[in-house]
Write an enzyme that holds these catalytic residues in place. Structure first.
Site, PDB file in Angstrom:
ATOM      1  N   CYS A  75       8.299 -26.234 -21.914  1.00 27.64           N
ATOM      2  CA  CYS A  75       8.418 -27.663 -21.624  1.00 27.64           C
ATOM      3  C   CYS A  75       7.238 -28.417 -22.250  1.00 27.64           C
ATOM      4  O   CYS A  75       6.082 -28.034 -22.061  1.00 27.64           O
ATOM      5  CB  CYS A  75       8.431 -27.883 -20.114  1.00 27.64           C
ATOM      6  SG  CYS A  75       8.487 -29.621 -19.645  1.00 27.64           S
ATOM      7  N   CYS A  81       3.070 -32.987 -16.118  1.00 30.05           N
ATOM      8  CA  CYS A  81       3.955 -33.014 -14.952  1.00 30.05           C
ATOM      9  C   CYS A  81       3.341 -32.283 -13.764  1.00 30.05           C
ATOM     10  O   CYS A  81       3.327 -32.808 -12.658  1.00 30.05           O
ATOM     11  CB  CYS A  81       5.302 -32.391 -15.320  1.00 30.05           C
ATOM     12  SG  CYS A  81       6.397 -32.083 -13.932  1.00 30.05           S
ATOM     13  N   CYS A  84       5.353 -27.137 -12.918  1.00 28.70           N
ATOM     14  CA  CYS A  84       5.240 -25.716 -13.301  1.00 28.70           C
ATOM     15  C   CYS A  84       3.783 -25.443 -13.634  1.00 28.70           C
ATOM     16  O   CYS A  84       3.373 -25.480 -14.797  1.00 28.70           O
ATOM     17  CB  CYS A  84       6.121 -25.406 -14.503  1.00 28.70           C
ATOM     18  SG  CYS A  84       7.876 -25.599 -14.193  1.00 28.70           S
ATOM     19  N   GLN A 290      18.464 -23.172  -0.590  1.00 31.14           N
ATOM     20  CA  GLN A 290      17.473 -22.638  -1.526  1.00 31.14           C
ATOM     21  C   GLN A 290      17.784 -23.092  -2.953  1.00 31.14           C
ATOM     22  O   GLN A 290      18.945 -23.121  -3.373  1.00 31.14           O
ATOM     23  CB  GLN A 290      17.454 -21.109  -1.463  1.00 31.14           C
ATOM     24  CG  GLN A 290      16.964 -20.548  -0.141  1.00 31.14           C
ATOM     25  CD  GLN A 290      15.450 -20.537  -0.022  1.00 31.14           C
ATOM     26  OE1 GLN A 290      14.744 -21.105  -0.850  1.00 31.14           O
ATOM     27  NE2 GLN A 290      14.948 -19.897   1.018  1.00 31.14           N
ATOM     28  N   TYR A 319      14.397 -20.186  12.946  1.00 26.89           N
ATOM     29  CA  TYR A 319      14.256 -21.148  11.841  1.00 26.89           C
ATOM     30  C   TYR A 319      15.417 -20.928  10.854  1.00 26.89           C
ATOM     31  O   TYR A 319      15.223 -20.761   9.657  1.00 26.89           O
ATOM     32  CB  TYR A 319      12.917 -20.972  11.125  1.00 26.89           C
ATOM     33  CG  TYR A 319      11.713 -20.875  12.039  1.00 26.89           C
ATOM     34  CD1 TYR A 319      11.082 -22.003  12.540  1.00 26.89           C
ATOM     35  CD2 TYR A 319      11.185 -19.627  12.406  1.00 26.89           C
ATOM     36  CE1 TYR A 319       9.981 -21.902  13.374  1.00 26.89           C
ATOM     37  CE2 TYR A 319      10.084 -19.519  13.241  1.00 26.89           C
ATOM     38  CZ  TYR A 319       9.490 -20.655  13.718  1.00 26.89           C
ATOM     39  OH  TYR A 319       8.388 -20.552  14.542  1.00 26.89           O
ATOM     40  N   GLU A 340      17.380 -23.489  15.221  1.00 26.43           N
ATOM     41  CA  GLU A 340      16.844 -24.437  14.241  1.00 26.43           C
ATOM     42  C   GLU A 340      16.607 -25.775  14.931  1.00 26.43           C
ATOM     43  O   GLU A 340      17.417 -26.212  15.755  1.00 26.43           O
ATOM     44  CB  GLU A 340      17.831 -24.596  13.077  1.00 26.43           C
ATOM     45  CG  GLU A 340      17.499 -25.697  12.092  1.00 26.43           C
ATOM     46  CD  GLU A 340      16.154 -25.525  11.421  1.00 26.43           C
ATOM     47  OE1 GLU A 340      15.354 -26.482  11.485  1.00 26.43           O
ATOM     48  OE2 GLU A 340      15.895 -24.447  10.856  1.00 26.43           O
ATOM     49  N   ASP A 389      12.230 -16.869   9.426  1.00 30.48           N
ATOM     50  CA  ASP A 389      12.008 -17.489   8.117  1.00 30.48           C
ATOM     51  C   ASP A 389      11.376 -18.857   8.379  1.00 30.48           C
ATOM     52  O   ASP A 389      12.012 -19.900   8.218  1.00 30.48           O
ATOM     53  CB  ASP A 389      13.339 -17.625   7.371  1.00 30.48           C
ATOM     54  CG  ASP A 389      13.163 -18.158   5.953  1.00 30.48           C
ATOM     55  OD1 ASP A 389      12.005 -18.318   5.517  1.00 30.48           O
ATOM     56  OD2 ASP A 389      14.183 -18.419   5.287  1.00 30.48           O
ATOM     57  N   CYS A 416       7.426 -18.012   2.994  1.00 31.25           N
ATOM     58  CA  CYS A 416       7.167 -18.762   1.761  1.00 31.25           C
ATOM     59  C   CYS A 416       5.667 -18.949   1.540  1.00 31.25           C
ATOM     60  O   CYS A 416       5.254 -19.624   0.594  1.00 31.25           O
ATOM     61  CB  CYS A 416       7.878 -20.117   1.785  1.00 31.25           C
ATOM     62  SG  CYS A 416       7.383 -21.187   3.146  1.00 31.25           S
TER      63      CYS A 416
END
Length: 475
Positions: A75, A81, A84, A290, A319, A340, A389, A416
């Protein structure tokens, strides 16, 4: 000890590691500097922008000696940006870095012995093609200095739009969709939203694509009640192959939150569908889903494998979101209970269960730390296996406490953030559980983030644990 580094100092430093936000980390006489856009192995010249006592930040000025791991980003706006953060590092080295990060966090923050990790940690699961993987993109709309309408992505830590319509990790069809909308705005004189004056109509453009179905959704976020000539825009977008849903979301608030609470349909249906494995999901503009479908399937397959289901187990999924993992587990478990806090997500979960004819999954709205104790203590619903999660902050300690009290045979922790995973693993290891398997799954190539699946199994007898829990309350 006073800081010997000052703002505007020029330094030459070797990059030895990557920080949580993808910035390079190097040391000058023991003093740590964080340098954006530097890659592990680079020798760089940098200018100090902020100096604290033990660490500071610096701006990359020149690469004196390129790392063997440095590559040319695909990119052309990757550096401006900031989405990434590590696209300039070879993908093989990215995976190695992510594996090291998970391992080091489990050792330093989780207290997991290195020898144990040598036995139980599996290689990180990377992608064969780590580009064009995102099935969702949100583009802010604004103007440049000449007043031209632009869209793209915000520069790192700012609300300055970097004009760019063809993100290397986004879908190729996004560019055509954005061009149609920008041309429509120019033709009919529709202005982009201005954050300062709170005027202008078009705020954001959300695009979602079903990986397996090819269905496309466009949702236009507006600062108003509707889109003038919206039927004309819908007709133009409907000509794109795969277009299934054209909607708008009303957001008149002075906020950084992208989506509004009200929505309207311009064309097609209000959702798209997609599959993870054999499970079909309906995805609305507000649904959490996701963003990397290829790796999501691998993530859930890993969680299912770690759960070790035989068909007679009761599973709690904490979750649970729209039930993505719950419904995956329900294919092999006897009972699955999902929890949730977001009511709309639970409605989506129930709808997705109905779509797939799954009758052994039930869902509850509420905080996991409230619902889990209530269902366990009042309704006597036990757990053979618990899957969690949680968000980036990890599990509340009350959730961990109740999980231990319920004495599941196995806990499958999907994370995560390996730092908060490590913290929670430390608690669980101190409460009669041990790490049996760990695997990173690279859900976000070219960024500093990685998902982790960790299996913990019960070691102690339930009576032993009950005594410990009673002692905890007494203390």
């Amino acid at each position: 000890m006073e800081c010997f580094m000052k703002k505007n100092d020029m330094v030459k430093v070797t990059i030895e590691d990557i920080g949580v936000n993808g910035e390079g980390i190097g040391k000058v006489d023991g003093y740590t500097l964080f340098i954006k856009d530097a890659v592990i192995g680079d020798v760089v010249e940098a200018k100090v922008t902020k100096a604290k006592k033990n660490y500071g930040y610096a701006r990359l000025v020149n690469i004196a000696d390129e790392s063997e791991f440095r590559v040319t980003p695909r990119c052309d706006v990757a550096r401006q940006c900031g989405g990434c953060q590590i696209q300039a590092m070879s993908y093989a080295r990215q995976l190695e870095y992510k594996n090291e990060k998970v391992r080091n966090n489990l050792i330093r923050l989780g207290g997991v012995p290195q020898e144990l990790l040598d036995e139980v940690m599996e290689p990180v699961c990377g992608m064969e093609e780590p580009y064009r993987y995102r099935n969702k993109a949100q583009f802010p709309v604004g103007t440049d200095r000449e007043g031209n309408i632009i869209t793209g992505f915000y520069a790192g830590r700012t609300h300055q739009i970097i004009p760019h319509m063809d993100c290397a990790i986004g879908r190729a069809e996004n560019k055509e969709i954005l061009n149609i909308i920008i041309s429509f705005m120019k033709e009919f004189g529709l202005s982009p939203y201005d954050e300062t004056s709170h005027k202008g109509l078009i705020r954001h453009i959300l695009i979602r694509t079903g990986y397996r179905t090819g269905e496309i959704m466009v949702c236009i976020v507006i600062n108003g009640n509707g889109i003038p000539h919206g039927d004309t825009l819908a007709e133009r977008l409907a000509e794109i192959p795969g277009m299934t849903s054209v909607t708008y979301s009303v957001n008149r608030e002075k906020t950084n939150v992208i989506m509004g609470r009200e929505a309207g349909l311009l064309w097609g249906q209000a959702y798209i569908t997609d599959y993870i494995g054999d499970i079909k999901y309906q995805i609305s503009p507000l649904s959490f889903y996701q963003v990397n479908p290829v790796q999501t399937e691998r993530l859930y397959e890993t969680a299912l494998e770690y759960a070790g289901l035989h068909g007679d187990e009761t599973v709690w999924d904490l979750y649970c979101g729209i039930g993505t993992i719950s419904l995956f587990l329900a294919q092999k478990a006897k009972h699955v209970y999902g929890v949730e806090i977001v009511p709309q997500a639970i409605e989506d979960a129930k709808k997705n269960a109905q779509i797939n004819g799954i009758e052994n999954a039930r869902f509850y709205v509420g905080k996991a730390e409230d619902v889990l104790p209530e269902k366990y203590e009042n309704d006597g619903i036990h757990a053979d296996i618990i899957v969690v999660d949680p968000p980036r902050k990890g599990c509340e300690e009350s959730v961990l406490h109740t999980m231990v009290k319920m004495q599941p045979e196995r806990i499958v922790y999907v994370s995560c953030d390996s730092a908060t995973l490590a913290r929670d693993v430390k608690y669980l290891r101190g409460s009669g559980y041990e790490v049996k398997r760990v695997k990173g799954v690279d859900m976000f190539p070219h960024t500093g983030h990685t998902e982790v699946v960790c299996l913990l199994s019960k070691l102690k007898s339930s009576k032993h644990i009950e005594v410990e829990l009673k002692m905890d309350k007494l203390i």
